[in-house]
Write an enzyme that holds these catalytic residues in place. Structure first.
Site, PDB file in Angstrom:
ATOM      1  N   ALA A  53       4.747  13.265  27.600  1.00 40.08           N
ATOM      2  CA  ALA A  53       5.713  13.747  26.608  1.00 40.08           C
ATOM      3  C   ALA A  53       7.001  14.224  27.287  1.00 40.08           C
ATOM      4  O   ALA A  53       8.105  13.844  26.882  1.00 40.08           O
ATOM      5  CB  ALA A  53       5.099  14.879  25.775  1.00 40.08           C
ATOM      6  N   GLU A  54       6.878  15.045  28.322  1.00 35.03           N
ATOM      7  CA  GLU A  54       8.072  15.559  28.995  1.00 35.03           C
ATOM      8  C   GLU A  54       8.824  14.446  29.708  1.00 35.03           C
ATOM      9  O   GLU A  54      10.059  14.435  29.721  1.00 35.03           O
ATOM     10  CB  GLU A  54       7.734  16.679  29.973  1.00 35.03           C
ATOM     11  CG  GLU A  54       8.995  17.268  30.581  1.00 35.03           C
ATOM     12  CD  GLU A  54       8.838  18.674  31.107  1.00 35.03           C
ATOM     13  OE1 GLU A  54       9.847  19.200  31.608  1.00 35.03           O
ATOM     14  OE2 GLU A  54       7.745  19.253  31.009  1.00 35.03           O
ATOM     15  N   THR A  55       8.110  13.496  30.255  1.00 31.72           N
ATOM     16  CA  THR A  55       8.769  12.373  30.927  1.00 31.72           C
ATOM     17  C   THR A  55       9.618  11.571  29.952  1.00 31.72           C
ATOM     18  O   THR A  55      10.791  11.290  30.214  1.00 31.72           O
ATOM     19  CB  THR A  55       7.727  11.454  31.593  1.00 31.72           C
ATOM     20  OG1 THR A  55       7.045  12.204  32.613  1.00 31.72           O
ATOM     21  CG2 THR A  55       8.373  10.223  32.202  1.00 31.72           C
TER      22      THR A  55
END
Length: 132
Positions: A53-55
């Protein structure tokens, strides 16, 4: 496409097996294998979903920031709905707000059958120059 994004080689993205399929400020997609990213029970690790998700949100924010600025994550929230034992998980980050100094994204992660695994939200700070 991961190889075409500057600074991503040799990072956690590589170690997790994340592949970026499409990248723009408005929408970024990618995949990650479940194999190698599991917890001891053989289920997809919740932290691995958070990494995906953060990537995806960060790559999208990098595109929003442009070549002379950088984007760094300042807040991540994920809710785990179910897990996966094999195959790939597929993620999509969609812009919620693209401002001068903040970029926020809603991220959906699904399994190979299209079932929702995780929902996330990422906010990135757009800064004047990349961190040293």
């Amino acid at each position: 496409m991961t190889d075409t994004l500057p600074g991503l080689g040799g990072t956690l993205i590589d170690r997790m097996g994340i592949e970026i399929l499409h990248a723009s400020a408005e929408r970024t997609t990618g995949t990650m294998p479940v194999a190698g990213n599991t917890q001891p029970y053989g289920l997809l690790h919740g932290g691995a979903s958070a990494v995906l998700a953060e990537t995806l949100g960060s790559v999208a924010a990098m595109h929003h920031a442009g070549p002379d600025r950088a984007a760094v994550g300042i807040e991540l929230n994920v809710t785990h709905h179910r897990s996966a034992r094999d195959g790939l998980v597929h993620g999509e980050a969609v812009a919620i707000s693209l401002g001068r100094t903040l970029a926020s994204y809603a991220i959906t992660i699904t399994d190979d059958d299209g079932r929702r695994i995780c929902t996330g939200r990422l906010t990135c700070l757009v800064i004047a120059e990349p961190p040293a």
